[in-house]
Design a protein around this motif. Sequence first.
Motif, PDB file in Angstrom:
ATOM      1  N   LEU A 183       0.812  -1.207   0.000  1.00 13.35           N
ATOM      2  CA  LEU A 183       0.000   0.000   0.000  1.00 13.35           C
ATOM      3  C   LEU A 183       0.853   1.269   0.000  1.00 13.35           C
ATOM      4  CD1 LEU A 183      -2.795  -1.083   2.490  1.00 13.35           C
ATOM      5  CD2 LEU A 183      -2.983  -0.848   0.013  1.00 13.35           C
ATOM      6  N   SER A 184       1.739   1.374  -0.932  1.00 15.99           N
ATOM      7  CA  SER A 184       2.529   2.594  -1.088  1.00 15.99           C
ATOM      8  C   SER A 184       1.641   3.706  -1.626  1.00 15.99           C
ATOM      9  CB  SER A 184       3.688   2.353  -2.053  1.00 15.99           C
ATOM     10  OG  SER A 184       3.186   2.145  -3.373  1.00 15.99           O
ATOM     11  N   PRO A 185       2.053   4.974  -1.491  1.00 18.38           N
ATOM     12  CA  PRO A 185       1.257   6.071  -2.072  1.00 18.38           C
ATOM     13  C   PRO A 185       0.978   5.872  -3.561  1.00 18.38           C
ATOM     14  CG  PRO A 185       2.932   6.954  -0.608  1.00 18.38           C
ATOM     15  CD  PRO A 185       3.210   5.477  -0.732  1.00 18.38           C
ATOM     16  N   ALA A 186       1.977   5.370  -4.303  1.00 19.25           N
ATOM     17  CA  ALA A 186       1.784   5.169  -5.744  1.00 19.25           C
ATOM     18  C   ALA A 186       0.722   4.106  -6.011  1.00 19.25           C
ATOM     19  CB  ALA A 186       3.102   4.769  -6.397  1.00 19.25           C
ATOM     20  N   LYS A 187       0.732   3.012  -5.223  1.00 20.40           N
ATOM     21  CA  LYS A 187      -0.267   1.956  -5.430  1.00 20.40           C
ATOM     22  C   LYS A 187      -1.662   2.429  -5.036  1.00 20.40           C
ATOM     23  CE  LYS A 187       3.058  -1.754  -4.736  1.00 20.40           C
ATOM     24  NZ  LYS A 187       3.530  -2.787  -3.798  1.00 20.40           N
ATOM     25  N   LEU A 188      -1.729   3.259  -4.013  1.00 17.82           N
ATOM     26  CA  LEU A 188      -3.020   3.824  -3.646  1.00 17.82           C
ATOM     27  C   LEU A 188      -3.499   4.836  -4.687  1.00 17.82           C
ATOM     28  CD1 LEU A 188      -2.486   4.377   0.172  1.00 17.82           C
ATOM     29  CD2 LEU A 188      -4.124   2.810  -0.877  1.00 17.82           C
ATOM     30  N   GLY A 189      -2.555   5.468  -5.393  1.00 18.74           N
ATOM     31  CA  GLY A 189      -2.907   6.451  -6.409  1.00 18.74           C
ATOM     32  C   GLY A 189      -2.935   7.872  -5.888  1.00 18.74           C
ATOM     33  N   LEU A 190      -2.152   8.152  -4.832  1.00 18.66           N
ATOM     34  CA  LEU A 190      -2.135   9.507  -4.284  1.00 18.66           C
ATOM     35  C   LEU A 190      -1.436  10.470  -5.240  1.00 18.66           C
ATOM     36  CD1 LEU A 190      -1.315   9.002  -0.493  1.00 18.66           C
ATOM     37  CD2 LEU A 190      -3.531   9.115  -1.642  1.00 18.66           C
ATOM     38  N   PRO A 191      -1.924  11.702  -5.318  1.00 19.65           N
ATOM     39  CA  PRO A 191      -1.244  12.703  -6.141  1.00 19.65           C
ATOM     40  C   PRO A 191       0.052  13.143  -5.480  1.00 19.65           C
ATOM     41  CG  PRO A 191      -3.048  13.701  -4.947  1.00 19.65           C
ATOM     42  CD  PRO A 191      -3.130  12.219  -4.688  1.00 19.65           C
TER      43      PRO A 191
END
Length: 297
Positions: free
Chosen positions: A110-118
């Motif tokens: 659950l990294s920021p990139a996998k979550l899709g965070l800007p």
Amino acid sequence: MSEEARNSSEKDVLSDLFAGNHPRGDVIFAGTHCGSSHHQGRVDLPSQQQGMLHVLQSGTMRVLFDGREKTILDRPGVVLFGCPVPHDIETPTGGAAMVCANLDFPGIGLSPAKLGLPEYLVLPFDELPGLEAITDQLFSESQGGQPGQRTAINLLVDLLLLMVLRHCQAKNLVRPGILAAMRDPRIARVVGELHQRPGENWSVERQAEIAGMSRASFAARFRDLLGTSPGDFLQTIRLDLAFGLLRDGKRLQAVAGQVGYRSTTALARAIQQRHKVSPRELHADSSAENSAFQSAV
């Protein structure tokens, strides 16, 4: 899949994903901020596992990148960073009531990139109704000095972050990733199943059946929401899980079966390619850490 199981899997996929290891806040400043401060990524954590959250209660906050002003928050709100972008915070001479926290995301899944965070996002609180109780308690704790203050503040930041993520997901303020997938219950159902049972034989046809869609429609919708194919997404889950298990000292042969690989050689090669470290090196590091811990005890 029974209707009961299907309904259960749709109840709260994000909570299921966060159950093992959710993002956590680590407060680095709480109080009245005056002047300028510089913020950047931590050296003890991979950049892909980092973020930052600035919470403004009163006053004005300017965020500058490379000395150039990018955004101004002139009323209570938050600035969320989905990656450790170096930046400066400036507040007026009179100061601004703020809390600043590093965000630590799980190394597996659950990294920021996998979550899709800007990269970063500015959200005034008047756009996020219902947060008053959390933010009031957060700033009350930051001014109190009660026993367990730091722990209380960090837990409140964790809760605030979850509320912000929920808002970003609902308002589609995210990039392709897991949060975007939550907008479609059919795709969210599959994402939850893949995370819960990654070692099973997950053909695209089977995933499409669980979603209740044709294979072509499912594959297209999945890629649209997550930015990757169902097969590549599943491989990422498997390799990240395998990496964590090996790092914890599990044997390669046992791990291969758990994550759906029939060949230990193929799994070792895939881990080396993705994580730039071999299973043997991971196991050696784990053994060294255990030996050091036993010696300390």
